[in-house]
Motif scaffolding. Structure first.
Motif, PDB file in Angstrom:
ATOM      1  N   GLN B 166       4.346 -13.116  -7.328  1.00 45.29           N
ATOM      2  CA  GLN B 166       4.740 -12.199  -8.021  1.00 45.29           C
ATOM      3  C   GLN B 166       5.825 -11.451  -7.095  1.00 45.29           C
ATOM      4  O   GLN B 166       6.888 -10.814  -7.785  1.00 45.29           O
ATOM      5  CB  GLN B 166       3.665 -11.113  -8.799  1.00 45.29           C
ATOM      6  CG  GLN B 166       2.881 -11.751  -9.910  1.00 45.29           C
ATOM      7  CD  GLN B 166       2.190 -10.696 -10.784  1.00 45.29           C
ATOM      8  OE1 GLN B 166       2.648  -9.646 -11.073  1.00 45.29           O
ATOM      9  NE2 GLN B 166       1.053 -11.280 -11.298  1.00 45.29           N
ATOM     10  N   ILE B 167       5.473 -11.007  -6.144  1.00 40.54           N
ATOM     11  CA  ILE B 167       6.390 -10.311  -5.261  1.00 40.54           C
ATOM     12  C   ILE B 167       7.773 -11.095  -5.026  1.00 40.54           C
ATOM     13  O   ILE B 167       8.787 -10.590  -5.073  1.00 40.54           O
ATOM     14  CB  ILE B 167       5.788  -9.923  -4.018  1.00 40.54           C
ATOM     15  CG1 ILE B 167       4.557  -8.695  -4.077  1.00 40.54           C
ATOM     16  CG2 ILE B 167       6.720  -9.311  -2.880  1.00 40.54           C
ATOM     17  CD1 ILE B 167       3.568  -8.534  -2.787  1.00 40.54           C
ATOM     18  N   ASP B 168       7.508 -12.455  -5.018  1.00 40.76           N
ATOM     19  CA  ASP B 168       8.603 -12.996  -4.839  1.00 40.76           C
ATOM     20  C   ASP B 168       9.201 -13.357  -6.165  1.00 40.76           C
ATOM     21  O   ASP B 168      10.279 -14.286  -6.220  1.00 40.76           O
ATOM     22  CB  ASP B 168       8.218 -14.893  -4.459  1.00 40.76           C
ATOM     23  CG  ASP B 168       7.775 -14.759  -2.893  1.00 40.76           C
ATOM     24  OD1 ASP B 168       7.845 -13.783  -2.436  1.00 40.76           O
ATOM     25  OD2 ASP B 168       7.142 -15.840  -2.752  1.00 40.76           O
ATOM     26  N   GLY B 169       8.939 -12.645  -7.361  1.00 41.18           N
ATOM     27  CA  GLY B 169       9.854 -12.898  -8.436  1.00 41.18           C
ATOM     28  C   GLY B 169       9.205 -13.254  -9.611  1.00 41.18           C
ATOM     29  O   GLY B 169      10.242 -13.490 -10.478  1.00 41.18           O
ATOM     30  N   LEU B 170       8.001 -14.173  -9.462  1.00 45.74           N
ATOM     31  CA  LEU B 170       7.520 -14.528 -10.556  1.00 45.74           C
ATOM     32  C   LEU B 170       7.083 -13.926 -11.673  1.00 45.74           C
ATOM     33  O   LEU B 170       6.413 -12.872 -11.309  1.00 45.74           O
ATOM     34  CB  LEU B 170       6.427 -15.948 -10.401  1.00 45.74           C
ATOM     35  CG  LEU B 170       6.978 -17.118  -9.730  1.00 45.74           C
ATOM     36  CD1 LEU B 170       5.666 -17.915  -9.599  1.00 45.74           C
ATOM     37  CD2 LEU B 170       7.516 -17.789 -10.894  1.00 45.74           C
ATOM     38  N   THR B 171       7.166 -14.052 -12.921  1.00 51.49           N
ATOM     39  CA  THR B 171       6.572 -13.155 -13.931  1.00 51.49           C
ATOM     40  C   THR B 171       5.111 -13.412 -14.020  1.00 51.49           C
ATOM     41  O   THR B 171       4.648 -14.593 -13.530  1.00 51.49           O
ATOM     42  CB  THR B 171       7.088 -13.711 -15.247  1.00 51.49           C
ATOM     43  OG1 THR B 171       6.708 -15.039 -15.730  1.00 51.49           O
ATOM     44  CG2 THR B 171       8.758 -13.491 -15.681  1.00 51.49           C
ATOM     45  N   THR B 175       3.255 -17.010 -13.009  1.00 55.71           N
ATOM     46  CA  THR B 175       2.215 -17.217 -11.895  1.00 55.71           C
ATOM     47  C   THR B 175       0.974 -17.765 -12.248  1.00 55.71           C
ATOM     48  O   THR B 175       0.616 -18.799 -11.776  1.00 55.71           O
ATOM     49  CB  THR B 175       1.682 -15.557 -11.535  1.00 55.71           C
ATOM     50  OG1 THR B 175       2.830 -14.783 -11.594  1.00 55.71           O
ATOM     51  CG2 THR B 175       0.799 -15.574 -10.344  1.00 55.71           C
TER      52      THR B 175
END
Lengths: 292, 268, 426
Positions: B166-171, B175
């Motif tokens: 999630q920190i890497d930008g996945l919703t 995830t």
């Protein structure tokens, strides 16, 4: 929590919830409704209002209801306790890989794959008092013959044993799944500290496994409370000549389909459901509190 | 080999024998005449006969019931997984145990109280006698089962991976799809096999809700317990035929089951 | 609460399923709708199924026959007909078990005018006892297709046929030798299953279940019948006999482990079938032995055919009944070993050649002495059987019979009051 997250979780959980809701609301409300009527014979006919009379009849019935209640308790507690202990032992035995472990695990689930109806008839045949294999084996090693399912006092223990036979592997599988998700470091640390195998199991593995154990016990408990196919296939409606294997589920079935006492049966079913919900709440509150 | 591993091997062997011998007995009985089944002299030594299989297969009832069981088992399991797996993840990740346990009510209610109302309902909807009724009723068992198994499975998975994603930008949904689902595959396989087996062996629902054309195997099996005496040999043959496909499924999916059972053992 | 139950149901259904249920009208079914027969798993059903092509040609409609065991069949009716199901047309029912309740529920069509208005069908050709059993409150609700009487199966190589119940008990006790694996007698000891077989013992001791609407199972005659049955199976029976129904008792005899066995004549095929029996060439058949009140066996219609009142194929259903219970069909089936209910078939000795001669003779004697019921004739037969069976089990288990019979008598009396009230509500 963001709005998107809130929407998402309902999107994920909603369909399952909606499906179960649609399937269950009508039967529950209907059963509840019937339990307050005097429905008999046919439910698609007019019926009068009976208030709490069916509940009073059920709770005041010392011949069938209360014995059935206690049999249900004895059957469930006895069978599930043995299954938990044996299942845990089996899971620990099979935890570490060895040659042929795949075969062993396949064989393990064989009892699970056989339909309960078939299992009932299979054991009826094996345990037949006159012609069954079990008695031939007993007499061959000099033990007295047993009537097993044919005797009044032996029926419930025999049924519990069959339940243990069939469902211990299920317990073992669920616990193996739980074991496989556990981190290995704590155990390795304990090993380094010189803990014995039993100490490692008792103080390291078991506490970590508790959530999975609670879940497995709960799953089995709910199913064991409702055991029907096995008892029906071996003992028939009424659970035997002296009602010796009549549990609440078998009683409710008999009242519904043999006596057509829909109102009384519904009251018994409502009470039974309350008992199950109670058991679930108690089990869930106990050991695995923080996890389940 | 150490004494300990001998002990372990011995314990496993005994457990397996106890578990499997009755089923072996069942299969052997399927190849015996009714007289031989109850005759202790014919326990081990007997001339096998295929007559029982011929008898139970000749009506054509068993093969068509098997097809019905297959249709209902596969459909109900697949649909249940679609409903239950995301739900289990949501319960596990968003701590929705209270709401999640609403679904588990389905596991709790005694099935007998459902039969008469369901039949009425399905009759009104014109569904009685179709596979849909059986699929729906079996899903009622499978959804909670898969949900239950998967909640503890998802909880056993490391949260850190998902948080990192999630920190890497996945919703959050991404995830679930990209991180949690692949990790959970072994668990899903296990849960689905369990659900399929419970559908395959379910007796009470099909007994009441199926008709002649949609009858499943256990109901057909039970009809061998006939009015005038019991054809034990035929029954054992039918039971054997009933058990074999389930066994085949388990063998095919076995890789997944074993993977599921051992998943996480190497995570670190 | 003004709303009817049906309204309540519909409302709930609509709320729950989110479906509009109103106006779900039923048009008349087309030619491709099959005629659905729900039947017991019985030799009769299998024999009729073999010939179903003849009937399908006659009505030009496909026929599906579903087979279930007796208890499962009753459950299926209860679920389906409670939903007013139209997917059953012809119903195989037990005239003495479910017929009264199903009639009260409004599930069985009235056949009175159909059977009476058809000269070719010859309703009067049916035996008196089974015909009477088909009638509830003056209306015909079913037609009998299979009849049953008890017969005494015995081992010719061990003993001769006893003429009286006293001789039967003596011989059974004398021949009882569990050490050598031979029991004196076997029979049904299971509470509900045993009641029908016990009825012949009850009648032959001069008793009955109900006399003038009152319980009679506490009478001296009933107590001595309980006593007798308990002694026979308790002293000379195999272990576990108190839990034996037909399915467990029959194999004990067929395996050559018992000298005597009293059960329905309809099951003789299993006793003489080389696949299930070791005693087929050593088995003898005798009429029911005489008790203090003579030999009074039951002679009952074990299975009958009725028509679902909700069926949309009433006319073709009747044609099926007519075909399946026609004089020609009954004779043909009886010749194949399935005893029917028609006088014409019984009068024709050729129809009895399918049976072993000794059995055919015993059947004719029993039919002559027979009483038309083998269980209490009430609405809730299952419940009544549970009550009546309790002292019987006590006897088999070796417990005192008289107190158990008195307790059951009180219970049956209270049951009858309630059962009568239900009966009058309609």
């Amino acid at each position: 929590m963001t709005g998107a997250q809130r929407r998402l979780r309902w999107l994920m959980l909603g369909p399952a919830l909606a499906f179960v809701g649609l399937m269950i609301v009508f039967p529950l409300v209907y059963t509840l409704y019937l339990s307050f009527t005097d429905a008999f014979g046919a439910v698609n006919a007019e019926a009068g209002f009976a208030g709490l009379r069916n509940y009073a009849d059920a709770l005041g019935d010392g011949r069938r209801f209360w014995p059935a209640f206690w049999r249900t308790v004895v059957f469930t507690v006895g069978a599930v306790a043995v299954e938990a202990v044996l299942g845990l032992a089996l899971a620990m035995l099979l935890r570490k890989a060895f040659r042929g472990v795949r075969w062993v695990r396949t064989v393990l689930i064989v009892p699970l794959l056989t339909a309960p109806v078939a299992i009932g008839v299979l054991w009826l045949l094996i345990l037949d008092p006159t012609n069954g294999v079990a008695n031939h084996l007993l007499t061959a090693i000099g033990l007295p013959r047993q009537a097993f399912l044919g005797s009044v006092s032996g029926s419930l223990p025999t049924l519990m044993a069959i339940d243990v036979w069939q469902w211990t592997p299920m317990m073992a599988i669920l616990l193996l799944a739980g074991l496989s998700t556990l981190p290995t470091e704590p155990e390795e640390a304990a090993l380094v500290d010189g803990a014995s195998a039993w100490q490692r199991f008792r103080h390291v593995v078991l506490p970590m496994l508790l959530p999975a154990l609670t879940a497995a016990v709960l799953l089995r408990t709910v199913d064991a409370l409702k055991t029907f196919d096995l008892i029906y296939a071996t003992k028939g409606a009424g659970g035997g000549s002296a009602f010796e294997a009549e549990t609440l589920n078998v009683l409710a079935y008999g009242l519904t389909f043999d006596y057509q006492e829909y109102a009384l049966a519904s009251a018994v079913l409502v009470l039974f459901t309350v008992v199950i919900v109670g058991v679930v709440l108690v089990v869930r509150r106990r050991p695995g509190r923080e996890a389940v | 080999m150490s004494a300990k591993s001998w002990l372990r091997g011995g314990a496993i062997t005994v457990a397996l024998l106890v578990l499997v011998l009755p089923v072996v007995w069942m299969v052997a009985s399927a190849f015996k005449t009714n007289v031989q089944i109850t005759d202790p002299g014919s326990w081990l030594v007997f001339t096998p006969t295929l007559e029982n299989f011929g008898n139970v297969l000749s009506g054509g009832e068993l093969p068509s019931s098997m097809l019905n069981s297959l249709i209902v088992g596969v459909t109900s399991t697949a649909l249940s997984a679609v409903l239950a797996v995301p739900a289990a993840w949501a319960v596990g990740r968003f701590r929705l145990h209270g709401t999640g346990s609403l679904v588990l009510v389905a596991r709790i209610v005694p099935a007998i109280s459902l039969l008469v109302p369901w039949y009425y309902l399905f009759a009104q909807l014109g569904l009685v006698g179709s596979h849909a009724v059986l699929v729906l009723s079996h899903m009622f068992v499978s959804v909670p089962l898969i949900l239950w198994v998967m909640i503890s499975f998802f909880e056993g998975l490391p949260v850190e991976l998902e948080e990192a994603a999630q920190i890497d930008g996945l919703t959050p949904f991404g995830t679930f799809l990209r991180i949690a689902l692949p990790l959970a595959m072994p668990g899903i396989a296990t849960a689905c096999v369990l659900a399929f087996i419970s559908s395959w062996n379910n007796f009470m629902f099909a007994l009441i809700l199926a008709d002649e054309d949609t009858k499943t195997l256990p109901v057909t099996l039970f009809s061998f317990v006939s009015y005038a005496g019991t054809d034990w040999g035929g029954l054992m043959a039918a039971a054997t035929i009933t058990t074999l496909p389930a066994l085949a499924v388990a063998l095919l999916a076995q890789k997944h089951i074993v993977a599921g059972l051992t998943a996480g053992a190497t995570k670190g | 609460m003004p709303s009817t139950r049906r309204g309540f149901l519909t409302m709930l259904g609509a709320v729950s399923a989110g479906a509009a249920l109103a106006g779900c009208g039923q048009g008349s079914p087309g030619r491709d709708t099959p005629l659905r027969v729900l039947a017991a798993n019985h030799v009769w059903t299998r024999a009729v199924r073999e010939r179903i092509g003849e009937f399908e040609d006659l009505v030009r409609r496909r026929v599906t026959i579903s087979m279930l065991t007796g208890d499962q069949l009753a459950s299926a009716y209860n679920v389906k007909l409670n939903a007013s199901a139209t997917d059953i047309d012809v119903m195989m029912v037990r005239a003495l078990q479910e017929q009264a309740l199903f009639t009260r529920n409004g599930w069985l069509a009235d056949l009175t005018d159909l059977v009476g208005g058809d000269a070719e069908y010859r309703w009067s050709d049916f035996q008196q006892a089974p015909r009477t059993a088909s009638i509830v409150a003056g209306r015909v609700r079913s037609v009998p297709v299979v009849t049953e009487r008890p017969v005494l199966y015995y081992r010719k190589d061990l003993t001769g046929p006893p003429g009286t119940l006293a001789e039967l008990l003596d011989s059974a006790v004398r021949l009882h030798d569990p050490g050598r694996g031979v029991f004196g007698a076997v029979g049904r000891g299971q509470r509900t299953g045993a009641v029908t077989q016990w009825s012949s013992f009850l009648y032959s001791h001069g008793g009955d279940f109900v006399v003038d609407g009152r319980s009679a199972i506490g009478s001296p005659a009933a107590i001595s019948a309980y006593q007798y049955y308990g002694e026979l199976l308790g002293r000379a029976g195999p272990p576990g006999v108190a839990n034996m129904s037909l399915e467990q008792a029959m194999p004990v005899f067929a395996q050559g482990k018992a000298a005597f066995y009293v059960d329905a004549d309809a099951i003789y095929t299993s006793i003489v079938d080389p696949k299930t029996s070791l005693v087929r060439d050593r088995v003898g058949f005798a009429p029911f032995p005489a008790g203090p009140a003579g030999s009074r066996p039951y002679n009952v219609p074990s299975w009958s055919l009725g028509i679902n009142r909700y069926s949309l194929l009433q006319e073709d259903s009747w044609r099926f009944l007519r075909w399946a219970s026609s004089p020609a069909m009954v004779s043909a089936l009886q010749a194949k070993g399935i005893p029917g209910a028609r006088e014409s078939a019984w009068a024709d000795l050729a129809t009895l050649t399918g049976f072993p001669p000794e059995l055919a003779a015993a059947m004719r004697v029993n039919a002559r002495n027979g009483i038309g019921s083998d269980r209490p004739r009430v609405l809730q037969v299952g419940r009544a059987r549970d009550i009546v069976g309790a002292p019987l089990v006590a006897g088999v288990l070796g417990q005192p019979v008289a107190p158990a019979a008195r307790a059951a008598d009180v219970e049956l009396a209270a049951f009858l009051v309630r059962d009568n009230r239900h009966r009058e509500q309609r």
